[in-house]
Structure formats: C-alpha cells, structure tokens
Scaffold this motif. Sequence first.
Motif, PDB file in Angstrom:
ATOM      1  N   LEU A 191      -3.424  -1.780 -13.406  1.00 56.01           N
ATOM      2  CA  LEU A 191      -3.957  -0.783 -14.343  1.00 56.01           C
ATOM      3  C   LEU A 191      -3.453  -1.097 -15.745  1.00 56.01           C
ATOM      4  N   GLU A 192      -4.281  -0.813 -16.744  1.00 54.69           N
ATOM      5  CA  GLU A 192      -3.855  -1.004 -18.130  1.00 54.69           C
ATOM      6  C   GLU A 192      -4.300   0.204 -18.948  1.00 54.69           C
ATOM      7  N   SER A 193      -3.359   0.766 -19.702  1.00 56.43           N
ATOM      8  CA  SER A 193      -3.674   1.923 -20.536  1.00 56.43           C
ATOM      9  C   SER A 193      -4.374   1.457 -21.812  1.00 56.43           C
ATOM     10  N   LEU A 194      -4.860   2.402 -22.588  1.00 54.28           N
ATOM     11  CA  LEU A 194      -5.490   2.071 -23.863  1.00 54.28           C
ATOM     12  C   LEU A 194      -4.489   1.425 -24.825  1.00 54.28           C
ATOM     13  N   ASP A 195      -3.205   1.727 -24.627  1.00 54.35           N
ATOM     14  CA  ASP A 195      -2.150   1.137 -25.460  1.00 54.35           C
ATOM     15  C   ASP A 195      -1.742  -0.257 -24.990  1.00 54.35           C
ATOM     16  N   GLY A 196      -2.341  -0.731 -23.912  1.00 52.65           N
ATOM     17  CA  GLY A 196      -2.016  -2.055 -23.396  1.00 52.65           C
ATOM     18  C   GLY A 196      -0.854  -2.070 -22.421  1.00 52.65           C
ATOM     19  N   GLU A 197      -0.344  -0.902 -22.032  1.00 50.67           N
ATOM     20  CA  GLU A 197       0.748  -0.839 -21.069  1.00 50.67           C
ATOM     21  C   GLU A 197       0.187  -1.035 -19.670  1.00 50.67           C
ATOM     22  N   ALA A 198       0.810  -1.941 -18.928  1.00 52.87           N
ATOM     23  CA  ALA A 198       0.320  -2.263 -17.588  1.00 52.87           C
ATOM     24  C   ALA A 198       1.156  -1.566 -16.525  1.00 52.87           C
ATOM     25  N   SER A 199       0.503  -1.228 -15.423  1.00 51.39           N
ATOM     26  CA  SER A 199       1.148  -0.667 -14.246  1.00 51.39           C
ATOM     27  C   SER A 199       0.466  -1.255 -13.023  1.00 51.39           C
ATOM     28  N   VAL A 200       1.203  -1.262 -11.923  1.00 51.08           N
ATOM     29  CA  VAL A 200       0.675  -1.753 -10.653  1.00 51.08           C
ATOM     30  C   VAL A 200       0.645  -0.582  -9.680  1.00 51.08           C
ATOM     31  N   LEU A 201      -0.497  -0.366  -9.055  1.00 48.52           N
ATOM     32  CA  LEU A 201      -0.682   0.713  -8.096  1.00 48.52           C
ATOM     33  C   LEU A 201      -0.789   0.112  -6.704  1.00 48.52           C
ATOM     34  N   THR A 202       0.060   0.575  -5.778  1.00 46.25           N
ATOM     35  CA  THR A 202       0.000   0.082  -4.396  1.00 46.25           C
ATOM     36  C   THR A 202      -0.110   1.270  -3.451  1.00 46.25           C
ATOM     37  N   PRO A 203      -0.779   1.095  -2.323  1.00 50.76           N
ATOM     38  CA  PRO A 203      -0.828   2.181  -1.339  1.00 50.76           C
ATOM     39  C   PRO A 203       0.527   2.325  -0.659  1.00 50.76           C
ATOM     40  N   ALA A 204       0.824   3.512  -0.174  1.00 49.97           N
ATOM     41  CA  ALA A 204       2.095   3.771   0.504  1.00 49.97           C
ATOM     42  C   ALA A 204       2.060   3.354   1.966  1.00 49.97           C
ATOM     43  N   CYS A 205       0.967   2.770   2.410  1.00 49.28           N
ATOM     44  CA  CYS A 205       0.865   2.360   3.806  1.00 49.28           C
ATOM     45  C   CYS A 205       1.813   1.188   4.104  1.00 49.28           C
ATOM     46  N   LEU A 206       2.217   1.102   5.360  1.00 46.54           N
ATOM     47  CA  LEU A 206       3.185   0.091   5.754  1.00 46.54           C
ATOM     48  C   LEU A 206       2.500  -1.181   6.237  1.00 46.54           C
ATOM     49  N   PRO A 207       2.888  -2.308   5.682  1.00 43.17           N
ATOM     50  CA  PRO A 207       2.280  -3.574   6.085  1.00 43.17           C
ATOM     51  C   PRO A 207       2.970  -4.163   7.313  1.00 43.17           C
ATOM     52  N   PHE A 208       2.317  -5.138   7.895  1.00 43.32           N
ATOM     53  CA  PHE A 208       2.949  -5.973   8.913  1.00 43.32           C
ATOM     54  C   PHE A 208       2.384  -7.375   8.725  1.00 43.32           C
ATOM     55  N   ARG A 209       3.038  -8.346   9.291  1.00 39.41           N
ATOM     56  CA  ARG A 209       2.523  -9.703   9.197  1.00 39.41           C
ATOM     57  C   ARG A 209       2.336 -10.264  10.590  1.00 39.41           C
ATOM     58  N   SER A 210       1.481 -11.274  10.680  1.00 41.29           N
ATOM     59  CA  SER A 210       1.211 -11.894  11.969  1.00 41.29           C
ATOM     60  C   SER A 210       2.479 -12.538  12.499  1.00 41.29           C
ATOM     61  N   PRO A 211       2.705 -12.449  13.812  1.00 41.17           N
ATOM     62  CA  PRO A 211       3.911 -13.059  14.370  1.00 41.17           C
ATOM     63  C   PRO A 211       3.884 -14.582  14.235  1.00 41.17           C
ATOM     64  N   SER A 212       5.075 -15.147  14.096  1.00 41.05           N
ATOM     65  CA  SER A 212       5.222 -16.594  14.001  1.00 41.05           C
ATOM     66  C   SER A 212       6.023 -17.078  15.192  1.00 41.05           C
TER      67      SER A 212
END
Length: 171
Positions: free
Chosen positions: A19-40
């Motif tokens: 996300l970027e505001s009109l002032d050029g300030e950036a933010s990152v938005l992530t969901p609160a869901c929990l990830p997992f990765r494929s087993p190795s």
Amino acid sequence: RRSPALDTLLRGLPHAILLESLDGEASVLTPACLPFRSPSKTWQKIRTELHFNHREDARLLGGMSVRQYIYPVHISVQFLFTQTLASALNLLLLRFLNLQYAEVFKLADCCVCDTALSPEEARTFSQLKMVAADMSPDAHACRLKIALVTSSSDITCPWNLEHEALQYISK
C-alpha cells in the motif's frame, strides 16, 4: 515503481499487498492466517513456498481481534515496523518459514512479553514448531535467540533448548 530494496522486504510474503499513501508512505498488508509449507525429505531441501488453508483460517480468524496485519515500511526501505506483539510474531514466523535467518534473529527481540500471550499470539507462537526440523546452524541460532528473549516470561518454546544448544555448538 518498486525498488530492489522493497522487493527484498516483500520476499517471503507472496500474499502481501503493498500500500502507498498519497504522501508516498508505504505499508505492507498481510492476512493473519497461518501459513504452512510443503514437507521436505531432508532439512537441506526445505521448501520456502508458503500455503494457506483458508477454510481452517476462516474458522480461526473468527475469534481474533484482527484479520490482517499492517507493517509500515521504514523511510530507508530497509525494514518493516511491527506495531503489536501479534504482528511481530506473525512476521517472525513468515521470515523463519522463508529461511530469512538474519531477519528472524533481529525480529526475535520484538517478541519479549511480560504478560500471558493472547490466544492470537499463542496460536502464532505455537506455529514455530514448523521450523523445528530445520537443522541449519542459523536456524539453531535463531531458535536459541527466541528462547533467550522469552526465557523470563511464561512463553514455552516448541523445541528442546538443550538439544538446540548441542546441535548449534556441534556444527
């Protein structure tokens, strides 16, 4: 136009929205869901692609105070700010799953808490068990650092501290 530094910050966050505001300030938005990765099959071939079980997350997110985290980007574009313990734990988990050990080591200092974890924080912290199979020296160092910063709290790490120390010094 995105800079290489911003691309580095977003690495390991494929589900994030910049996300970027009109002032050029950036933010990152992530969901609160929990990830997992494929087993190795072995720790040397750990996969970093993250997957999400949205059906399960919909059930779990219902009782949470927030459904997403926002991380303001520092003006230097070198790091993200974490505004709450829950957001710091979420980012720590995402970085650890993406094998970004230097970032995990730095973020561990944000995981200090002198009160009991909220259900949201406890749920995220418990997911660190997913990184216990990573046997790289850097992963051992990160787990030891997390254990150190949480040692004077009621937080129990999901790994054996003695085993981590022995594995770290043996490598």
